[in-house]
Motif scaffolding. Structure first.
Motif, PDB file in Angstrom:
ATOM      1  N   ALA A   1     -51.098  35.115  20.315  1.00  0.00           N
ATOM      2  CA  ALA A   1     -50.636  35.201  21.703  1.00  0.00           C
ATOM      3  C   ALA A   1     -50.527  33.818  22.321  1.00  0.00           C
ATOM      4  O   ALA A   1     -49.562  33.517  23.053  1.00  0.00           O
ATOM      5  CB  ALA A   1     -51.595  36.072  22.508  1.00  0.00           C
ATOM      6  N   GLU A   2     -51.502  32.993  22.029  1.00  0.00           N
ATOM      7  CA  GLU A   2     -51.464  31.626  22.554  1.00  0.00           C
ATOM      8  C   GLU A   2     -50.226  30.878  22.055  1.00  0.00           C
ATOM      9  O   GLU A   2     -49.534  30.192  22.820  1.00  0.00           O
ATOM     10  CB  GLU A   2     -52.723  30.886  22.137  1.00  0.00           C
TER      11      GLU A   2
ATOM     12  N   LEU B   1     -55.857  35.564  28.874  1.00  0.00           N
ATOM     13  CA  LEU B   1     -56.101  36.192  27.585  1.00  0.00           C
ATOM     14  C   LEU B   1     -57.542  36.699  27.565  1.00  0.00           C
ATOM     15  O   LEU B   1     -58.477  35.925  27.775  1.00  0.00           O
ATOM     16  CB  LEU B   1     -55.872  35.197  26.446  1.00  0.00           C
TER      17      LEU B   1
ATOM     18  N   PRO C   1     -60.312  38.608  25.258  1.00  0.00           N
ATOM     19  CA  PRO C   1     -60.602  39.023  23.878  1.00  0.00           C
ATOM     20  C   PRO C   1     -61.276  40.392  23.821  1.00  0.00           C
ATOM     21  O   PRO C   1     -61.738  40.922  24.835  1.00  0.00           O
ATOM     22  CB  PRO C   1     -61.542  37.927  23.378  1.00  0.00           C
TER      23      PRO C   1
ATOM     24  N   GLN D   1     -59.798  33.683  28.770  1.00  0.00           N
ATOM     25  CA  GLN D   1     -59.103  32.390  28.774  1.00  0.00           C
ATOM     26  C   GLN D   1     -58.024  32.386  29.855  1.00  0.00           C
ATOM     27  O   GLN D   1     -57.227  33.321  29.949  1.00  0.00           O
ATOM     28  CB  GLN D   1     -58.472  32.120  27.405  1.00  0.00           C
TER      29      GLN D   1
ATOM     30  N   SER E   1     -53.058  38.986  17.837  1.00  0.00           N
ATOM     31  CA  SER E   1     -54.332  38.301  18.008  1.00  0.00           C
ATOM     32  C   SER E   1     -54.230  37.278  19.136  1.00  0.00           C
ATOM     33  O   SER E   1     -53.122  36.879  19.535  1.00  0.00           O
ATOM     34  CB  SER E   1     -54.744  37.612  16.715  1.00  0.00           C
ATOM     35  N   LEU E   2     -55.386  36.840  19.630  1.00  0.00           N
ATOM     36  CA  LEU E   2     -55.384  35.853  20.707  1.00  0.00           C
ATOM     37  C   LEU E   2     -54.759  34.537  20.255  1.00  0.00           C
ATOM     38  O   LEU E   2     -54.064  33.881  21.055  1.00  0.00           O
ATOM     39  CB  LEU E   2     -56.813  35.614  21.197  1.00  0.00           C
ATOM     40  N   GLU E   3     -54.992  34.145  19.016  1.00  0.00           N
ATOM     41  CA  GLU E   3     -54.393  32.914  18.495  1.00  0.00           C
ATOM     42  C   GLU E   3     -52.875  33.031  18.454  1.00  0.00           C
ATOM     43  O   GLU E   3     -52.147  32.093  18.823  1.00  0.00           O
ATOM     44  CB  GLU E   3     -54.937  32.596  17.106  1.00  0.00           C
TER      45      GLU E   3
ATOM     46  N   TYR F   1     -52.862  39.363  28.889  1.00  0.00           N
ATOM     47  CA  TYR F   1     -52.941  40.009  27.584  1.00  0.00           C
ATOM     48  C   TYR F   1     -54.399  40.400  27.367  1.00  0.00           C
ATOM     49  O   TYR F   1     -55.253  39.564  27.077  1.00  0.00           O
ATOM     50  CB  TYR F   1     -52.453  39.091  26.469  1.00  0.00           C
ATOM     51  N   ASP F   2     -54.657  41.689  27.554  1.00  0.00           N
ATOM     52  CA  ASP F   2     -56.014  42.214  27.497  1.00  0.00           C
ATOM     53  C   ASP F   2     -56.171  43.046  26.232  1.00  0.00           C
ATOM     54  O   ASP F   2     -55.648  44.176  26.153  1.00  0.00           O
ATOM     55  CB  ASP F   2     -56.280  43.058  28.745  1.00  0.00           C
ATOM     56  N   VAL F   3     -56.854  42.516  25.267  1.00  0.00           N
ATOM     57  CA  VAL F   3     -57.059  43.236  24.012  1.00  0.00           C
ATOM     58  C   VAL F   3     -57.870  44.497  24.248  1.00  0.00           C
ATOM     59  O   VAL F   3     -57.643  45.528  23.602  1.00  0.00           O
ATOM     60  CB  VAL F   3     -57.758  42.322  22.984  1.00  0.00           C
TER      61      VAL F   3
END
Length: 506
Positions: free
Chosen positions: A162-163, A191, A193, A206, A158-160, A54-56
């Motif tokens: 996605a986690e 992940l 950011p 991450q 968001s990364l949070e 998951y590449d923002v």
């Protein structure tokens, strides 16, 4: 002398011609073949690791995919080289009938590019086909170890978030859907950011995975991101991607040389590396065999003592002749094991395609250097020291339980230097190596480990002389214990053993 040889032949025949030893000789090559086949089977059936990225930023997925493909290509090239080494005729490899880049060679970016430009594995199979041995199976490329699938996430997550969404997949509570409609466990998630990059204040990417033992994917992803960040940094200096690729493909040529050789012979090759590693392998074999034959002496002596067989034997021979015969017979057993390994190695090297394989070079180094003679000399020295200790323990014990109280200190004595052997191998003329060399019970191991490093002659000669004096002294002491205790109905107590060592049997 005849009685001693008869005892020695009895001991040797009892083990070497036993059913267990014959099974061992048969099982050794079978087990090696089975192990190789099992390793190949495990490799072929190794599960494909499914992962998501998951590449923002949307900039790094292609870099990771390219790194995965590059790793698989390198792995396939190495497998192809192994396949040719085992399957091609010796003359085709020796005469260069299979040309570059399809012939076995270094696996690097330059060869990989040349390999693909020449047509890849289909062209390689066609080029090598006329030069393969009859009946060999066709080459099969290794399975792709990693497969990236689309992350089950919506754009803008968001990364949070996605986690939290990916956590059930990573814990195998939920399975991801594959392109063919099947489901599979998710091995890892990467992940990236929005502010990931090369700056000091940039956020870190991450890597999420529950598997902590297989870090191959983590390493590949890390290398891919390193390369991408370097590309960005190079672009800031005004260089193009093509320039970066060309610079990245440059490899500095570095050759190794030995200063103790003539200039035209100083360059080091694979044979030199093998010759350097051989002493360590022989030292390990020395420890294993000495301990193995020592146990044979111990158990054999205890068994004969507890079953009263020793009384029958001593009605025809003296205790000294029995002891000497046992030592000679079990020493022959100890030499039979490495002799069988050597014969197996000779047979194995003869079946390989070229004379430049590791096994052939190792055997060539063994016979072209004094290592074999050094091994035999220090084998007998180490054997004389430890065999007498085991014989004495067997003479004062009626059972293995009785022997355990003595075996503890002996085990510590045998294996105490093992943690330091790495230091000896890395620095064969250092302080630790010198100290171990001057301790008589460890002199055989230390000298073997230092054999290829040209240690000071005076040090080796002096330590060896000290070891021989110690061995003679130990044999006299342990021999007295054996002769005085072998016929005692009950094992002597620990405080009585020293009295037995001082008493000379008439």
């Amino acid at each position: 002398m005849t009685q001693i040889l008869l005892i020695a032949w009895r001991e040797y025949k009892q083990y070497v011609f036993s059913r267990g030893f014959l099974i061992f000789l048969v099982m050794l090559p079978v087990s090696l073949v089975a192990f190789s086949a099992a390793m190949g089977l495990v490799e072929r059936n190794k599960p494909t690791r499914v992962f998501v990225v998951y590449d923002v930023t949307g900039e790094y997925i292609d870099d990771i995919d390219q790194a995965i493909e590059r790793r698989h290509l390198f792995y396939s090239l190495a497998a192809w080289d192994t396949y040719l080494s085992l399957s091609a005729t010796p003359e085709s490899l020796a005469d260069g009938l299979i040309e570059y880049p399809f012939a076995p060679d270094a696996v690097n970016d330059a060869r990989a590019e040349a390999f693909l430009a020449a047509g890849g594995f289909d062209a390689a199979k066609a080029a090598a086909g006329p030069h393969l041995r009859p009946g060999v199976p066709a080459y099969e490329a290794p399975r792709q170890q990693f497969e990236r699938i689309d992350a089950p996430l919506e754009a803008g997550t968001s990364l949070e978030e996605a986690e939290a969404i990916l956590r059930p997949y990573l814990l195998d509570e939920t399975r991801v859907e594959m392109p063919d409609g099947s489901t599979a466990p998710l091995f890892a998630a990467i992940l990236i950011p929005a502010d990931f990059g090369a700056g000091e204040d940039a956020a870190a990417a991450q890597y999420w995975s529950r598997n902590l033992t297989d870090n191959a994917l983590e390493s590949v992803v890390g290398d891919a991101l390193d390369r991408a960040v370097k590309r960005q940094a190079v672009a800031d200096f005004g260089l193009s991607q093509e320039a970066l690729d060309k610079v990245d493909a440059v490899e500095a040529p570095l050759l190794s040389y030995r200063p103790d050789r003539a200039p035209d012979e100083a360059e080091l090759g694979l044979e030199d590396r093998i010759e350097t590693a051989l002493p360590a392998a022989l030292t390990y074999m020395l420890v294993v065999i000495i301990f193995g034959v020592g146990n044979l002496l111990l158990t054999n002596t205890i068994e004969e003592r507890s079953n009263k067989i020793v009384e029958i034997l001593l009605s025809s021979v003296t205790a000294g002749q029995l002891m000497t015969g046992k030592l000679i017979g079990i020493a022959a057993v100890g030499l039979t094991m490495p002799a069988m390994f050597l014969v197996g190695g000779l047979a194995g090297s003869a079946t390989l395609a070229t004379d430049e394989n590791v096994l052939s070079l190792a055997i060539g180094s063994l016979f072209s250097s004094p290592l074999l003679l050094i091994y035999l000399f220090y084998f007998f020295c180490a054997y004389a020291i430890f065999a007498m200790i085991f014989l004495a323990i067997g003479a004062v014990s009626n059972s293995l339980q009785d022997a355990q109280s003595y075996m503890g200190p002996v085990m510590i004595l045998v294996f105490a230097p093992m943690p330091f052997m790495v230091m000896v191998f890395q620095n064969p003329n250092g302080f630790v190596a010198s100290v171990l060399t001057w301790i008589p019970v460890y002199t055989p191991y230390a000298v073997m480990m230092r054999a290829a490093a040209d240690p000071p002659f005076w040090e080796i000669a002096g330590a060896t002389l000290l070891m021989l004096v110690f061995a003679i002294f130990l044999m006299r002491i342990m021999g007295r214990i054996f002769r005085n205790a072998i016929l005692q109905s009950s094992p002597p107590k620990a405080r009585e053993v020293w009295r037995l060592a001082r008493k000379e049997k008439p």
